[in-house]
Design a protein around this motif. Structure first.
Motif, PDB file in Angstrom:
ATOM      1  N   SER A 148       0.845  -1.192   0.000  1.00 26.85           N
ATOM      2  CA  SER A 148       0.000   0.000   0.000  1.00 26.85           C
ATOM      3  C   SER A 148       0.873   1.232   0.000  1.00 26.85           C
ATOM      4  N   ILE A 149       0.321   2.338  -0.487  1.00 28.79           N
ATOM      5  CA  ILE A 149       1.067   3.595  -0.399  1.00 28.79           C
ATOM      6  C   ILE A 149       0.983   4.201   0.999  1.00 28.79           C
ATOM      7  N   SER A 150       0.217   3.569   1.896  1.00 24.19           N
ATOM      8  CA  SER A 150      -0.004   4.147   3.228  1.00 24.19           C
ATOM      9  C   SER A 150       1.297   4.407   3.966  1.00 24.19           C
ATOM     10  N   TYR A 151       2.229   3.442   3.897  1.00 20.66           N
ATOM     11  CA  TYR A 151       3.487   3.635   4.617  1.00 20.66           C
ATOM     12  C   TYR A 151       4.370   4.663   3.922  1.00 20.66           C
ATOM     13  N   MET A 152       4.251   4.779   2.599  1.00 25.73           N
ATOM     14  CA  MET A 152       5.033   5.767   1.861  1.00 25.73           C
ATOM     15  C   MET A 152       4.585   7.187   2.203  1.00 25.73           C
ATOM     16  N   MET A 153       3.313   7.331   2.505  1.00 24.97           N
ATOM     17  CA  MET A 153       2.753   8.635   2.854  1.00 24.97           C
ATOM     18  C   MET A 153       2.997   8.989   4.317  1.00 24.97           C
ATOM     19  N   GLY A 154       3.435   8.001   5.115  1.00 25.63           N
ATOM     20  CA  GLY A 154       3.579   8.229   6.540  1.00 25.63           C
ATOM     21  C   GLY A 154       2.247   8.426   7.233  1.00 25.63           C
ATOM     22  N   ASN A 155       1.243   7.712   6.765  1.00 24.77           N
ATOM     23  CA  ASN A 155      -0.104   7.870   7.330  1.00 24.77           C
ATOM     24  C   ASN A 155      -0.177   7.388   8.772  1.00 24.77           C
ATOM     25  N   THR A 156      -0.976   8.049   9.562  1.00 28.65           N
ATOM     26  CA  THR A 156      -1.264   7.604  10.920  1.00 28.65           C
ATOM     27  C   THR A 156      -2.584   6.849  10.928  1.00 28.65           C
ATOM     28  N   GLY A 157      -2.881   6.241  12.075  1.00 34.16           N
ATOM     29  CA  GLY A 157      -4.169   5.572  12.226  1.00 34.16           C
ATOM     30  C   GLY A 157      -4.110   4.073  12.106  1.00 34.16           C
ATOM     31  N   TYR A 158      -2.983   3.519  11.641  1.00 32.70           N
ATOM     32  CA  TYR A 158      -2.838   2.054  11.539  1.00 32.70           C
ATOM     33  C   TYR A 158      -1.360   1.669  11.451  1.00 32.70           C
ATOM     34  N   PRO A 159      -0.572   1.985  12.488  1.00 33.34           N
ATOM     35  CA  PRO A 159       0.875   1.770  12.430  1.00 33.34           C
ATOM     36  C   PRO A 159       1.294   0.311  12.267  1.00 33.34           C
ATOM     37  N   ALA A 160       0.537  -0.635  12.819  1.00 36.46           N
ATOM     38  CA  ALA A 160       0.885  -2.045  12.633  1.00 36.46           C
ATOM     39  C   ALA A 160       0.740  -2.434  11.168  1.00 36.46           C
ATOM     40  N   TYR A 161      -0.283  -1.904  10.532  1.00 36.83           N
ATOM     41  CA  TYR A 161      -0.528  -2.177   9.109  1.00 36.83           C
ATOM     42  C   TYR A 161       0.562  -1.568   8.231  1.00 36.83           C
ATOM     43  N   THR A 162       0.935  -0.310   8.478  1.00 37.53           N
ATOM     44  CA  THR A 162       1.963   0.315   7.646  1.00 37.53           C
ATOM     45  C   THR A 162       3.326  -0.334   7.874  1.00 37.53           C
ATOM     46  N   THR A 163       3.570  -0.817   9.076  1.00 37.01           N
ATOM     47  CA  THR A 163       4.801  -1.558   9.333  1.00 37.01           C
ATOM     48  C   THR A 163       4.862  -2.809   8.467  1.00 37.01           C
ATOM     49  N   ALA A 164       3.751  -3.528   8.393  1.00 34.58           N
ATOM     50  CA  ALA A 164       3.692  -4.720   7.542  1.00 34.58           C
ATOM     51  C   ALA A 164       3.861  -4.352   6.072  1.00 34.58           C
ATOM     52  N   ASN A 165       3.234  -3.249   5.644  1.00 35.07           N
ATOM     53  CA  ASN A 165       3.379  -2.792   4.255  1.00 35.07           C
ATOM     54  C   ASN A 165       4.840  -2.609   3.886  1.00 35.07           C
ATOM     55  N   SER A 166       5.573  -1.930   4.753  1.00 30.56           N
ATOM     56  CA  SER A 166       6.988  -1.702   4.497  1.00 30.56           C
ATOM     57  C   SER A 166       7.759  -3.018   4.488  1.00 30.56           C
ATOM     58  N   GLY A 167       7.399  -3.918   5.411  1.00 33.52           N
ATOM     59  CA  GLY A 167       8.046  -5.221   5.463  1.00 33.52           C
ATOM     60  C   GLY A 167       7.823  -6.034   4.202  1.00 33.52           C
ATOM     61  N   ILE A 168       6.653  -5.902   3.601  1.00 41.59           N
ATOM     62  CA  ILE A 168       6.353  -6.620   2.361  1.00 41.59           C
ATOM     63  C   ILE A 168       7.346  -6.227   1.268  1.00 41.59           C
ATOM     64  N   ASN A 169       7.696  -4.957   1.214  1.00 45.13           N
ATOM     65  CA  ASN A 169       8.645  -4.511   0.199  1.00 45.13           C
ATOM     66  C   ASN A 169      10.038  -5.076   0.442  1.00 45.13           C
TER      67      ASN A 169
END
Length: 257
Positions: A148-169
């Motif tokens: 997702s682009i969520s971690y690239m945007m530095g979005n708040t509201g779901y840090p566990a999810y954005t951590t996983a997004n970055s890990g996927i890459n």
């Protein structure tokens, strides 16, 4: 469901496995691969009988649905084996299933953290691991890991999810390097805000959509079919020299490179 805008002839007859392939973007992915003539198997937690009926009526063949919680790794592997038995060795894996449940950092406990990672990262790794063994035996394959682009945007509201997004890459790049010699390509696909029914029901408000559209270069909302086309391309030999990459389909919100 809309018709594909391009034909990828090499996908015809290919054995494809999709996690979360009966709802949301996943349902469009199943439809898109079937329209190319692929043999599709998919898993999901909810019953998808009605959706399979719809696909059979549309395409003349029925996708193979196995009801499964992807956090149960042994059940996930068994579902993949069942798909391979029915359709031949899986040569295209699409890790699509995810859960972006909103949460605040200070409220996260170990149980929630482990639950989020098990869905959004752990299941991806073990699906890749299981598919790779078969792909090696037949001379190659393609894996598409949805992030997702969520971690690239530095979005708040779901840090566990954005951590996983970055890990996927990170995982995608490592697997691409490790198994490139086996002609197994591993790429990530990062959608922007795709207006699925779930998104419309839970998050889309006129104000939120207006604010997001200001960030897009292209002033059209994203449709699931926009993501389907990119996924078909990454699964096809049309992209045969692409691996270890993160493809972004977001209308121009974030930039890579």
């Amino acid at each position: 469901m809309t018709e594909p805008m391009a034909t990828f002839h090499d996908l015809s007859g290919k054995s494809v496995f999709i996690t979360g392939g009966g709802a949301g973007i996943g349902a469009f992915l199943t439809d898109g691969f079937m329209a190319q003539g692929a043999k599709v198997g998919f898993v999901g937690r909810s019953d998808a009988t009605a959706f399979c009926d719809e696909m059979e009526a549309k395409h003349g063949v029925r996708p193979l649905f196995i009801q499964c919680d992807i956090t149960d790794i042994e059940a996930l592997k068994a579902a993949m084996d069942k798909c391979a038995e029915a359709h031949g060795t899986i040569t295209a894996l699409v890790n699509n299933a995810a859960n972006d449940k909103r949460h605040d950092t200070l409220d996260v406990d170990e149980e929630f953290w482990d639950w989020s990672q098990s869905i959004n990262l752990k299941a991806y790794f073990f699906a890749c691991q299981h598919a790779i063994a078969g792909m090696k035996s037949v001379g190659g394959g393609a894996i598409i890991n949805f992030t997702s682009i969520s971690y690239m945007m530095g979005n708040t509201g779901y840090p566990a999810y954005t951590t996983a997004n970055s890990g996927i890459n990170g995982m995608t790049r490592s697997l691409a390097r490790e198994f490139g010699a086996d002609r197994i390509r591993v790429n990530a696909l990062a959608p922007g805000w795709v207006l699925t029914d779930k998104q419309k029901e839970m998050w889309v408000t006129p104000e939120a959509l207006e604010e997001h559209m200001k960030r897009q270069c292209l002033q059209d909302t994203l449709d699931p079919q926009d993501v389907v086309g990119a996924t078909l391309f990454l699964a096809s030999d049309t992209s045969k020299m692409m691996t270890g990459q993160a493809m972004v389909v977001d209308g121009g919100v974030v930039v890579t490179g």
